[in-house]
Design an enzyme around this catalytic site. Sequence first.
Site, PDB file in Angstrom:
ATOM      1  N   ASP A  25       0.790  -1.248   0.000  1.00  0.00           N
ATOM      2  CA  ASP A  25       0.000   0.000   0.000  1.00  0.00           C
ATOM      3  C   ASP A  25       0.821   1.298   0.000  1.00  0.00           C
ATOM      4  O   ASP A  25       0.458   2.254   0.695  1.00  0.00           O
ATOM      5  CB  ASP A  25      -0.961   0.003   1.200  1.00  0.00           C
ATOM      6  N   LYS A 130      -6.748  -4.689  -3.040  1.00  0.00           N
ATOM      7  CA  LYS A 130      -7.341  -5.412  -1.912  1.00  0.00           C
ATOM      8  C   LYS A 130      -8.326  -4.509  -1.175  1.00  0.00           C
ATOM      9  O   LYS A 130      -8.028  -3.342  -0.920  1.00  0.00           O
ATOM     10  CB  LYS A 130      -6.244  -5.902  -0.963  1.00  0.00           C
ATOM     11  N   CYS A 163      -2.059  -2.417   7.793  1.00  0.00           N
ATOM     12  CA  CYS A 163      -2.069  -3.353   6.664  1.00  0.00           C
ATOM     13  C   CYS A 163      -0.856  -4.273   6.627  1.00  0.00           C
ATOM     14  O   CYS A 163      -0.961  -5.423   6.194  1.00  0.00           O
ATOM     15  CB  CYS A 163      -2.212  -2.579   5.366  1.00  0.00           C
TER      16      CYS A 163
HETATM   17  N1  TIU Z   1      -2.642   0.409   4.285  1.00  0.00           N
HETATM   18  C1  TIU Z   1      -3.063   0.662   5.533  1.00  0.00           C
HETATM   19  O1  TIU Z   1      -2.333   0.469   6.489  1.00  0.00           O
HETATM   20  N2  TIU Z   1      -4.341   1.195   5.665  1.00  0.00           N
HETATM   21  C2  TIU Z   1      -4.715   2.027   6.702  1.00  0.00           C
HETATM   22  O2  TIU Z   1      -5.858   2.452   6.740  1.00  0.00           O
HETATM   23  N3  TIU Z   1      -3.761   2.358   7.616  1.00  0.00           N
HETATM   24  C3  TIU Z   1      -3.874   3.247   8.648  1.00  0.00           C
HETATM   25  O3  TIU Z   1      -2.960   3.311   9.449  1.00  0.00           O
HETATM   26  N4  TIU Z   1      -4.926   4.031   8.706  1.00  0.00           N
END
Ligand code: TIU
Length: 232
Positions: A25, A130, A163
Site C-alpha cells: 500500500d 485489496k 495493513c
Molecule cells: N494500508 C493501511 O495500512 N491502511 C490504513 O488504513 N492504515 C492506517 O494506518 N490508517
Amino acid sequence: MREIAGAQPFPFRFDPATTALIVIDMQRDFIEEGGFGAALGNDVRPLRAIVPTVARLLAVARGAGLPVIHTRECHRPDLSDCPPAKRERGTPALRIGDPGPMGLVLIAGEPGAEIVPQLAPAAGEIVLDKPGKGAFHATDLSGHLARLGTRSLIFAGVTTEVCVQTTMREANDRGFACLLAEDATESYFPAFKEATLEMIRAQGAIVGWTATVDRIAAALAPAEADAEAEHG
Ligand code: TIU
C-alpha cells in the site's frame, strides 16, 4: 540458503528462489496530503520519508531476481466491496468514495489509489488491489504465491501496525516465513511501529522476523555474484 545473521529475534534463513518481496500500500492516498491517511487526521510526512528506502529494497530484490508483489488498498467505484462498517466508521474529513484532491478517496483507478511514482511497479510485477487491511482477504494472493512457489516473504510498506501487520499475520498462519524490513515500513504513530516490531519478533518470532534493509541487501548480494558467475 541465505542467512540474515542480524535479523531479530534470531537469524533468518531463506532460499532466494522461494522468497518474494511484498510491498504493501505505498499509495498516494496514504503518503500524500489530501488522501485517505490525511483525511483520518494523520501527519503523512513520516510515511513519505521511507520512500527512498523502499525504493532501495525494491532495487535489491529486483537485482536478486525475487518476485515482487505490490498491493493497493482500494475499492470498486460502486463501493460494493466496501463494507458500510468500514466507510461509516468515525468522523474523517473525507470518507472512502468521497471526491478529494486526488480523485475519489481510496477508489481503484483514481490518482490517489496509485502507487507513488518512485515505487512504480515494473513490467511483470504483480499488482494486487485489496479491499481489506490484510492482503489475503478477498484477493488471489494465495494463488499467486502458490504459482510462484513462494515460501518466505519479505515485507515493506505502510502502515506497520495496520495493513502490514495484518498481512504478515495472515501469511504466518498460512505457513510462510515472514520478515519485515524495519526501515522500509512506517506508521503514523511511532510508538505503534515500535510496538509492532517488538510483538512480531517476541516469543521466539511468533509472527516473524525483522531486519534492516542494509542487512537484507547484504544477504541478497551473493545472489548477484552467483548470477554473474553462472553467466560467465
Ligand atoms: N494500508 C493501511 O495500512 N491502511 C490504513 O488504513 N492504515 C492506517 O494506518 N490508517
